[in-house]
Design a protein around this motif. Structure first.
Motif, PDB file in Angstrom:
ATOM      1  N   ILE A  80      -2.636   7.969 -21.318  1.00 52.83           N
ATOM      2  CA  ILE A  80      -2.980   8.283 -22.706  1.00 52.83           C
ATOM      3  C   ILE A  80      -3.288   6.963 -23.399  1.00 52.83           C
ATOM      4  O   ILE A  80      -2.570   5.982 -23.233  1.00 52.83           O
ATOM      5  N   GLY A  81      -4.354   6.955 -24.201  1.00 48.75           N
ATOM      6  CA  GLY A  81      -4.793   5.724 -24.870  1.00 48.75           C
ATOM      7  C   GLY A  81      -3.677   4.917 -25.495  1.00 48.75           C
ATOM      8  O   GLY A  81      -3.515   3.743 -25.207  1.00 48.75           O
ATOM      9  N   ASP A  82      -2.877   5.511 -26.341  1.00 43.43           N
ATOM     10  CA  ASP A  82      -1.764   4.797 -26.953  1.00 43.43           C
ATOM     11  C   ASP A  82      -0.496   5.615 -26.745  1.00 43.43           C
ATOM     12  O   ASP A  82       0.023   6.239 -27.671  1.00 43.43           O
ATOM     13  N   HIS A  83      -0.021   5.620 -25.507  1.00 45.48           N
ATOM     14  CA  HIS A  83       1.138   6.441 -25.161  1.00 45.48           C
ATOM     15  C   HIS A  83       2.383   6.046 -25.955  1.00 45.48           C
ATOM     16  O   HIS A  83       3.195   6.896 -26.274  1.00 45.48           O
ATOM     17  N   ALA A  85       2.492   5.095 -29.120  1.00 44.44           N
ATOM     18  CA  ALA A  85       2.399   5.731 -30.439  1.00 44.44           C
ATOM     19  C   ALA A  85       2.663   7.228 -30.346  1.00 44.44           C
ATOM     20  O   ALA A  85       3.320   7.803 -31.220  1.00 44.44           O
ATOM     21  N   VAL A  86       2.174   7.872 -29.281  1.00 44.91           N
ATOM     22  CA  VAL A  86       2.412   9.306 -29.084  1.00 44.91           C
ATOM     23  C   VAL A  86       3.916   9.555 -28.942  1.00 44.91           C
ATOM     24  O   VAL A  86       4.470  10.459 -29.564  1.00 44.91           O
ATOM     25  N   GLY A 108      -1.316  16.651 -27.825  1.00 50.59           N
ATOM     26  CA  GLY A 108      -2.200  17.671 -28.381  1.00 50.59           C
ATOM     27  C   GLY A 108      -2.947  18.428 -27.295  1.00 50.59           C
ATOM     28  O   GLY A 108      -3.455  19.516 -27.527  1.00 50.59           O
ATOM     29  N   ARG A 109      -3.026  17.842 -26.101  1.00 52.89           N
ATOM     30  CA  ARG A 109      -3.686  18.510 -24.976  1.00 52.89           C
ATOM     31  C   ARG A 109      -2.682  18.903 -23.899  1.00 52.89           C
ATOM     32  O   ARG A 109      -2.748  19.977 -23.342  1.00 52.89           O
ATOM     33  N   ARG A 110      -1.775  17.989 -23.595  1.00 49.98           N
ATOM     34  CA  ARG A 110      -0.778  18.222 -22.545  1.00 49.98           C
ATOM     35  C   ARG A 110       0.602  17.861 -23.070  1.00 49.98           C
ATOM     36  O   ARG A 110       0.736  17.075 -24.000  1.00 49.98           O
TER      37      ARG A 110
END
Length: 171
Positions: A80-83, A85-86, A108-110
């Motif tokens: 994920i681009g910014d894991h 931050a997620v 938001g997807r997985r």
């Protein structure tokens, strides 16, 4: 509270499983009727309870987070681009983290599962004790370092590769 503790930290446990995992957390909202609490299904699984089962809830005191180490179950989480931050957005809503538990994070997807491998708390104020005995930290605005262990799927592949040369040598 009679000890002067804020009512924003709790410990949850399954009273039918003595000695099992105690989860330390805080509420997202006080919207349940008296005598009830709403828990995410993944939290209920960790406690070994089902809808309608008894869950013991007690106030608790534990320190603010100074350091946390997670282990993703899948290396896809790190893609994920910014894991970071997620993960931060998710755990800021949890109130607390317990070492030995896991969290569910969605981009938001997985949805991804991450084990809470280690927690380290800041020093407790004088006169207050840590009810978690060093196993939980309070989460507010995430202002502590986060570390990631090697994802479980990569660690499993590494273990298989390390075992493979021995098997080849035995042939």
């Amino acid at each position: 509270s009679s000890r002067g503790l804020p009512l924003d930290k709790f410990q949850l446990l399954n009273p039918e499983r003595k000695g099992s995992l105690r989860l330390f957390t805080g509420p997202l909202d006080f919207c349940a009727a008296s005598g009830e609490c709403y828990l995410p299904s993944w939290v209920m699984r960790q406690l070994g309870i089902k809808e309608g089962d008894v869950c013991a809830v007690a106030t608790a005191n534990f320190p603010a987070a100074a350091h946390i180490k997670f282990q993703p179950h899948s290396s896809e989480f790190l893609d994920i681009g910014d894991h970071g931050a997620v993960l931060t957005r998710t755990i800021e809503n949890l109130g607390g983290l317990t070492q030995g538990s896991y969290v569910r994070v969605s981009d938001g997807r997985r949805t991804y599962t991450l084990d809470v491998l280690e927690v380290e708390g800041k020093p407790m104020p004088p006169g207050q004790r840590d009810d978690s005995n060093g196993r939980a930290v309070s989460i507010g605005m995430m202002e502590c370092p986060i570390e990631f262990a090697e994802p479980k799927d990569i660690a499993a592949k590494s273990k298989k590769k390390a075992a493979a040369p021995e098997e080849a040598a035995a042939d």
